[in-house]
Enzyme design. Structure first.
Site, mmCIF file in Angstrom:
data_model
loop_
_atom_site.group_PDB
_atom_site.id
_atom_site.type_symbol
_atom_site.label_atom_id
_atom_site.label_comp_id
_atom_site.label_asym_id
_atom_site.label_seq_id
_atom_site.Cartn_x
_atom_site.Cartn_y
_atom_site.Cartn_z
ATOM 1 N N THR A 74 0.814 -1.215 0.000
ATOM 2 C CA THR A 74 0.000 0.000 0.000
ATOM 3 C C THR A 74 0.852 1.272 0.000
ATOM 4 O OG1 THR A 74 -1.619 -1.201 1.322
ATOM 5 C CG2 THR A 74 -1.821 1.197 1.266
ATOM 6 N N GLU A 75 0.683 2.092 -1.025
ATOM 7 C CA GLU A 75 1.347 3.398 -1.117
ATOM 8 C C GLU A 75 2.861 3.290 -0.877
ATOM 9 O OE1 GLU A 75 -0.608 6.077 -1.969
ATOM 10 O OE2 GLU A 75 -2.372 4.771 -1.976
ATOM 11 N N LEU A 76 3.429 2.174 -1.308
ATOM 12 C CA LEU A 76 4.862 1.881 -1.169
ATOM 13 C C LEU A 76 5.341 1.936 0.283
ATOM 14 C CD1 LEU A 76 6.731 3.319 -4.269
ATOM 15 C CD2 LEU A 76 5.210 1.377 -4.072
#
Lengths: 426, 412
Positions: B146-148
């Site tokens: 998620t979102e890096l």
């Protein structure tokens, strides 16, 4: 008799108790055969004024409350577009009055932000108050009224102007002083306007003995000049209690009011946190809006009580009544409350109340549980006792509810009529 | 040889109803703003997913396999494709069938489970893996959180789950003097490879492309290709990672972003040493050049590149803790509906909306926030959780089938 009344809010344009009180008064004065012209300012809807202390009532998104607050015959409401007045010629003025003889309502934003209503004074409020005074001045020429009655400082300059031009007697009605609103850190400009209104008045009405005391102590008013007239309460319930169903099993304790320093919301929140540490099976609601709301939401989260502590934002009308109907206990934790209408609104739904000693409402509820606003331990203790001792709660409720019967607006109207007549006949 | 690796994040949350107020608690199990979710999905489908998928398909055909891209599509987004945009799902399926498109693994719910519950993290990865198999007949090799959101411990867990590569932000404070244009290995790992986003070149497209104050505006494909070509000789792979919505939604069609992408491969190929790859192809061709340690969490969000977009203020922390505190209760019920509803409440966007960092990043938060303020977002999420907890309690106590009480997500 014809009464020219200056106010800052009137249903459906209300932000708090003042509009409700003005409605109760005018309605029953009219029923007793008096004529009332109620004048209030109407700010342009697009005016955005962040950061200051009370919204003018007209900025509150209105929704249709015509059914719950029908305009009584004998009462005219003039919502004056004060912002336009200074640029208007005298001859245009008559047309303007005709255009604004009914308060207009704007469409409600059903998805308005929970914190959008700041419950605070508007940015250029002084300018607005000054423009409103111009309306008073214009209404002073060829007066078609016998007496002037003004509610709180925002309307005092208008009322004074009307009095000076018309020579008619002036009654100023104090619902709250600057000292109540700010917790002893008054804006001196507002105090000065209050002082002027009180000095110019022929009679002063205080909503409680507490307020009368403030007027004597802080404003140096002579005791003989002041009449105490407690507000009334419209006993009518907007929602049939039988139709109200709580969606959870826990007892519900509510706070209703502007989320501002005056109302002491943080004491309610802190008391709730203490209650929950002893008994997690109780829920709390903080209903209202104001500059302290974001901080309250953050504190509830920081205390990790947000699973039992709910926020509704600003409610009124049926939605507010539905909340009263769900409640098991009402707490008013005001730091300084000249009167305080909400405990009585709760009592309409048989909800017992705890009020802080620093409220005018306490004068009318001698048998109610009273607590110092700052004493969060005592407040928490009482909430726990209420929620766990049903016999206690029942007997409290019986005593408190009986108070309502002594608080009719008709009685208030009689007292006002008496005050008017004394002034007009002398 | 230098490789260009495009990876696009595709995600849409199930947004909650803005009118879910106190009075709904205990009364309404309909939490989601179905109307708005459908409208947003349709809008983004028309502006971005459909035209961009068409364009990518066209480029893949024109360059006969030499142009390649990769996607990670969250499970909640795939679910909304099925509900509101089956045409978009079909076009992604068509892209995957070309063999030039790689899909990455992630958490189905686009959650922060990696930070709050490692067990729940692997369960959500497994759910996403299953979904990719069902919809695309595809098995992901490389993981994108998620979102890096990334750290050494996350890398370790991902290696344990059998992935061969993982993607992270090329954060300056970790990279220091090093270049993001090589393959690395997470410090605690032995098989897993680490791809680092070249945020400079990625953000040129994702954020700066339409900015008229930017000295390089308007950016042409040939200029951008020349910037990529500068990496030749001092880098093996340029990782261009961005939101897929960059194309047509964040950068509108009027900015010329589609024409830019249509022209780009041609200019890239003008340098004979340049190729497009997907992450797993890169793994076949490259070896990690060094180990790299990320002791703390990083992400690709905001200027801070940490978790502060989703956690850190009391509104976010309280909400997050409250959701994960329900884990045992929810798992004990073992009801697919209840699990699904609970997991959707973990989607990172809910917490992003509660962010109170107002300054430059706040603008981005505001743009994506369906609520007026972070406080509104918190109250609505909190009201929904209160209702959910109430239902959870009553089904735990009564033992009756919770299905009859909790029909998730869709309004009747």
């Amino acid at each position: 008799m014809r009464v020219l009344m200056f106010g800052w809010e009137f249903p459906p344009l209300i932000s708090g108790g003042l509009g409700t009180a003005c409605y109760g008064m005018t309605k029953h004065l009219a029923e007793e055969g008096e004529e009332v012209i109620f004048v209030l300012p109407k700010a342009p809807e697009s005016l955005h004024r962040p950061g200051y202390q009370v919204l003018s009532a007209s900025e509150i998104p209105a929704h249709s409350e015509e059914d719950t607050h029908p305009l009584p015959p004998g009462v005219q409401v003039w919502a004056m577009n004060a912002a336009l007045i200074p640029y208007t010629q005298e001859h245009e003025y008559k047309t303007l009055i005709e255009q604004h003889q009914q308060s207009t309502t704007s469409k409600a934003d059903s998805e308005a932000s929970i914190i959008s209503l700041s419950g605070h004074y508007a940015h250029n409020l002084f300018e607005e108050v000054q423009r409103f005074a111009e309306i008073g001045w214009r209404l002073g020429v060829r007066p078609q009224y016998d007496i002037i009655h003004a509610h709180d400082w925002m309307t005092f300059p208008a009322a004074i102007a009307a009095k000076q031009r018309s020579g008619k007697p002036l009654v100023t009605h104090v619902h709250a002083t600057e000292f109540d609103r700010t917790g002893d850190h008054p804006n001196q400009a507002i105090v000065a306007i209050e002082q002027e209104g009180l000095t110019q008045a022929d009679r002063v009405i205080a909503v409680s003995h507490r307020t009368k005391h403030t007027l004597i102590e802080r404003y140096g008013l002579r005791e003989e000049k002041i009449d105490v007239v407690h507000n009334g309460i419209d006993p009518q319930c907007l929602v049939d209690p039988a139709t109200i169903h709580k969606g959870f099993r826990e007892k519900l304790v509510i706070f209703v009011g502007r989320i501002t320093l005056q109302k002491g919301p943080e004491y309610f929140l802190q008391a709730a946190a203490r209650v929950l540490s002893k008994d997690p099976q109780i829920r709390f609601v903080m209903c209202g809006a104001g500059d302290m709301l974001p901080r309250m939401i953050e504190q509830a989260a920081a205390l990790r009580i947000q699973h039992r502590f709910h926020f509704t934002g600003f409610l009124r009308g049926e939605a507010l009544d539905r909340l009263y109907g769900m409640a098991d206990l009402f707490v008013m934790s005001s730091v300084s409350e000249p009167f305080g209408l909400t405990p009585f609104e709760a009592l309409r739904y048989q909800v017992p109340v705890i009020v802080s000693k620093q409220t005018g409402a306490a004068e009318l509820l001698p048998t109610a549980i009273q607590v110092d606003f700052w004493d969060i331990h005592a407040m928490a203790q009482m909430i726990l006792e209420f929620c766990n001792d049903t016999d206690f709660a029942r007997s409290m409720r019986r005593d408190e509810v009986s108070t309502l019967q002594r608080m009719s607006w008709r009685e208030v109207a009689h007292k006002l009529q008496h005050i008017y007549r004394r002034l007009v006949l002398t | 040889m230098t490789r260009i690796c495009f990876y696009f994040q595709v995600h849409q949350p199930f947004r909650l109803r803005k009118d879910y107020d106190f009075f709904n608690i205990g009364h309404s199990p309909y939490y989601e703003d179905t109307v708005n979710n459908r409208a947003i999905m349709r809008k983004v489908a028309e502006k971005c997913y459909l035209p961009m998928n068409r364009l990518l398909l066209e480029l893949i055909h024109r360059w006969q396999g030499r142009f390649r891209v990769s996607f990670s599509i969250s499970g909640v987004c795939l679910e909304q494709f099925q509900l509101y945009a089956p045409d978009v799902l079909a076009s992604f399926q068509e892209l995957v069938k070309t063999g030039c498109v790689e899909l990455l693994g992630e958490t189905y719910y686009h959650s922060l489970a990696s930070v709050y519950s490692p067990k729940e993290f692997s369960r959500q990865i497994e759910l996403h893996r299953q979904t990719l198999e069902d919809l695309f007949d595809y098995r992901a090799q490389v993981f994108r959180n998620t979102e890096l959101i990334y750290s050494d411990s996350i890398a370790q867990q991902i290696e344990g789950l059998g992935f061969r590569g993982i993607i992270a932000e090329g954060v300056d404070r970790i990279l220091d003097w090093r270049s993001p244009n090589f393959l690395y290995q997470p410090a605690p790992c032995h098989r897993l490879a680490l791809f680092l986003k070249n945020y400079q070149l990625s953000d040129d497209l994702a954020f700066r492309f339409s900015n008229r104050d930017w000295p390089s505006w308007p950016l042409s494909a040939s200029t951008y290709a020349s910037w990529l070509h500068q990496v030749a000789g001092n880098g093996e792979i340029v990782n261009l990672f961005m939101d897929y919505e960059t194309f047509g939604e964040h950068q509108w069609a009027e900015t010329g972003i589609f024409e830019f992408m249509r022209a780009l491969p041609d200019f890239v190929f003008r340098h004979p040493d340049f190729h497009f790859v997907t992450p797993s192809e890169a793994l076949e061709q490259l070896q990690p050049i060094a180990k790299l340690s990320f002791p703390h969490y990083v992400s690709w969000a905001d200027l801070d590149r940490d978790l502060s977009a989703w956690v850190g203020n009391p509104l976010q922390d309280a909400a997050m803790e409250r959701v994960y505190a329900l884990e045992d209760k929810v798992l004990r019920l073992n009801d697919p509906n209840i699990l699904h509803v609970w997991r959707k409440l973990q989607t990172s966007d809910h917490f992003y909306y509660m962010c109170t960092k107002w300054f430059s990043d706040g603008d981005v938060h505001k743009y994506f926030n369906p609520y007026h303020t972070p406080f509104d977002a918190h109250i609505i999420h909190s009201n929904v959780l209160s209702d959910f907890e109430t239902r959870l309690e009553s089904s735990l106590f009564s033992g009756q089938s919770p299905q009859s009480q909790l029909r998730p997500s869709l309004t009747p």
